[in-house]
Design an enzyme around this catalytic site. Structure first.
Site, PDB file in Angstrom:
ATOM      1  N   ASP A 201      -6.568  -5.367   3.390  1.00 50.10           N
ATOM      2  CA  ASP A 201      -6.195  -3.984   3.270  1.00 50.10           C
ATOM      3  C   ASP A 201      -5.986  -3.678   1.972  1.00 50.10           C
ATOM      4  O   ASP A 201      -5.164  -4.367   1.184  1.00 50.10           O
ATOM      5  CB  ASP A 201      -4.748  -4.014   4.020  1.00 50.10           C
ATOM      6  CG  ASP A 201      -4.187  -2.712   4.061  1.00 50.10           C
ATOM      7  OD1 ASP A 201      -4.428  -1.709   3.299  1.00 50.10           O
ATOM      8  OD2 ASP A 201      -3.303  -2.370   4.956  1.00 50.10           O
ATOM      9  N   LYS A 227      -3.503   7.858  -1.314  1.00 45.56           N
ATOM     10  CA  LYS A 227      -2.703   7.555  -2.533  1.00 45.56           C
ATOM     11  C   LYS A 227      -3.296   7.371  -3.826  1.00 45.56           C
ATOM     12  O   LYS A 227      -3.454   8.688  -4.388  1.00 45.56           O
ATOM     13  CB  LYS A 227      -2.156   5.728  -1.998  1.00 45.56           C
ATOM     14  CG  LYS A 227      -1.609   5.655  -0.706  1.00 45.56           C
ATOM     15  CD  LYS A 227      -1.137   4.058  -0.704  1.00 45.56           C
ATOM     16  CE  LYS A 227      -0.640   3.904   0.716  1.00 45.56           C
ATOM     17  NZ  LYS A 227       0.681   4.132   1.214  1.00 45.56           N
TER      18      LYS A 227
END
Length: 410
Positions: A201, A227
Site C-alpha cells: 500500500d 494525497k
C-alpha cells in the site's frame, strides 16, 4: 528576526522546487500554512479549467463521442502510465480506477490465487498489524473468501512470521500514524524467499519518496491519488501488477471493462491482456480527468528532488520544534533516521485534538489522530521552509499559552 526565521528564508531562497508553489491554489503569504497534504493535496491551478472543459465541451457538446475522440476509454491506462515513473514502474503495469480499498481486495485475492498455482497448501495471509483500518478489514474479507487464515504482524515481525503456508503479505510502505518508512526492498525479498507474494500500500509514499516497484520486484501494489499526487477528494486509486504476472493475474472482480472484448457482450469472461485486467466497471471520468490534469504539476520534477526537500523540511521542522516547544510537551513518534522516515512528522501531545483545532484557528492546518497524535504532512511541491518555521512557532505558542492558562487555574 530569530535565527530560525532567517534560516528559513535562506533555505527558501535556494529551494529548486520553490517555483512549483505557484502551480497550486494556496492562500497568500499571510494565509494558512497547509500541512495536511498527506490527507488531501492542494488544488493544482490547471485542474478547474480542465474540469470545466470536460464538463462543458466534452460531456456537454461532444457527449458519447468523447469516449473515443477525447480518449475517455483509454484514460485508466494512460493516467496509469503517468503515475508509473513516480513509483518506479515502467509503462503498462498500472491502471487507474476504483478506490484504494477495492484495489487492495483485487490485489490481495489475486496474490493468493497466484501463490496457489504452485502451492495448494498456502492458506495464510499476513497483514500489517499497524495498517490503516480498511486494509485490515479488506484483508479479513479476502481471507474468508479464499479460505485463508489472517495473521496480523508488525512489519518488523514479517521475516520470522513467513513460512510454507504464507500465500500473500499486505504491507504499508509508510505508517499513516507515525510516518515510519518501512524497508520495502528487504521485506519484499523476504516474502519472495518464502515463496509468497508481496502487496504494498503506497498511499503515504507515492509522490513523496522513491518507491522502486520494478527495481525491487514488487508483485502488486495499490495507492490513492488524493494525497501527495493532488488528484482531489475521492480521486480514483490505482493498481500495479508486475508485467510478468499480468497474464496470470486472476482478478476477483472481473468486469466488462477488463474483458478482452468489452463490447462483445459475451456471457463468458475472457480477461484482457496487460494492465487492463485490473479494470472493472465504467471509470469515473470527471475525477479521472481531474487527476490527469493534476499530474501535470510533476512535469520537470524528479522524485529524488522531492525526497531531498521532504527530508530537509522534516529535519527543519524537528529542529524548530526542539528550539521553540517547551520541553516535555511533545514526543516525536516519527523516526529521526532518514531511511526510516516518510514525509510527515507525528507528535504525541496531551490534548492533541483541542490543540490541533486551535492551531487551525491560528492558520496552521495539520490533523489529529486518536488518541493523542498531532500529524503534520510536508508536500515538497508547495510547502516552504518559512511555512515550517511558522508552524513550529505557532505550536510552541499554543502549548505555552495552554500551560500558562493551566497554571493560572491552579
Amino acid at each position: 528576526m530569530s535565527e530560525l526565521t532567517e534560516k528559513a528564508g535562506k533555505l527558501d531562497a535556494v529551494d529548486e522546487l520553490a517555483a512549483k508553489r505557484a502551480e497550486f491554489v494556496l492562500d497568500g503569504p499571510e494565509g494558512a500554512v497547509y500541512l495536511d497534504g498527506n490527507s488531501l493535496g492542494a488544488l493544482p491551478v490547471g485542474v478547474p479549467g480542465r474540469v470545466a472543459d470536460v464538463v462543458g465541451r466534452q460531456w456537454g457538446e461532444m457527449r458519447i463521442r468523447s469516449w473515443t475522440e477525447e480518449g475517455w476509454w483509454t484514460a485508466p491506462e494512460r493516467i496509469g502510465d503517468r503515475i508509473a515513473p513516480l513509483v518506479g514502474a515502467a509503462a503498462g503495469q498500472i491502471v487507474v480506477g476504483d478506490s484504494t480499498s477495492v484495489n487492495v481486495f483485487k490485489a490481495l485475492v489475486g496474490a493468493v490465487r497466484l501463490a496457489r498455482e504452485t502451492g495448494a497448501g498456502r492458506d495464510e495471509i499476513l497483514v500489517d498489524a499497524t495498517t490503516f483500518p480498511t486494509d485490515g478489514y479488506i484483508a479479513g474479507s479476502a481471507a474468508r473468501m479464499t479460505g485463508c487464515t489472517l495473521r496480523p504482524v508488525t512489519p518488523s515481525e514479517v521475516p520470522d512470521a513467513l513460512g510454507e503456508r504464507t500465500a500473500a503479505v499486505l504491507l504499508n510502505h509508510v505508517d499513516y500514524r507515525t510516518g515510519r518508512l518501512h524497508d520495502l526492498p528487504s521485506l519484499t525479498a523476504a516474502v519472495h524467499a518464502a515463496g509468497a507474494y508481496a502487496v504494498w500500500d503506497l498511499c503515504h509514499s507515492a509522490g513523496a519518496l522513491p518507491v522502486g516497484l520494478d527495481a525491487h520486484g514488487v508483485d502488486l501494489a495499490v495507492g490513492c491519488t488524493y494525497k501527495y499526487l493532488n488528484g482531489g477528494p475521492g480521486s480514483p486509486a490505482y493498481l500495479y501488477v508486475r508485467a510478468d504476472l499480468q497474464d496470470r493475474f486472476d482478478s476477483p472482480l472481473p468486469g466488462w471493462n477488463s474483458h478482452a472484448e468489452p463490447f462483445g457482450m459475451r456471457s463468458e469472461y475472457e480477461p484482457a491482456e496487460g494492465a487492463v485486467r485490473g479494470r472493472v466497471g465504467t471509470p469515473d471520468i470527471l475525477s479521472m480527468l481531474a487527476l490527469e490534469a493534476a499530474l501535470e504539476v510533476w512535469d520537470g520534477v524528479t522524485v529524488e528532488a522531492v525526497r531531498a526537500k521532504s527530508l530537509a523540511l522534516t529535519d527543519f521542522f524537528l529542529e524548530c520544534v526542539g528550539e521553540y516547544v517547551p520541553e516535555g510537551r511533545v514526543e516525536c513518534l516519527t523516526p529521526v533516521p532518514h531511511a526510516e522516515r516518510g514525509s510527515q512528522v507525528a507528535l504525541r501531545c496531551a490534548g492533541a485534538g483541542p490543540v490541533m483545532r486551535r492551531l487551525i484557528e491560528r492558520g496552521v492546518v495539520g490533523d489529529f489522530r486518536h488518541p493523542d497524535v498531532l500529524r503534520f504532512g510536508f508536500t515538497p511541491l508547495y510547502v516552504g521552509f518559512a511555512d515550517v518555521e511558522r508552524a513550529a512557532r505557532a505550536l510552541a505558542e499554543e502549548l505555552s499559552e495552554a500551560t500558562a492558562q493551566q497554571s493560572h487555574r491552579v
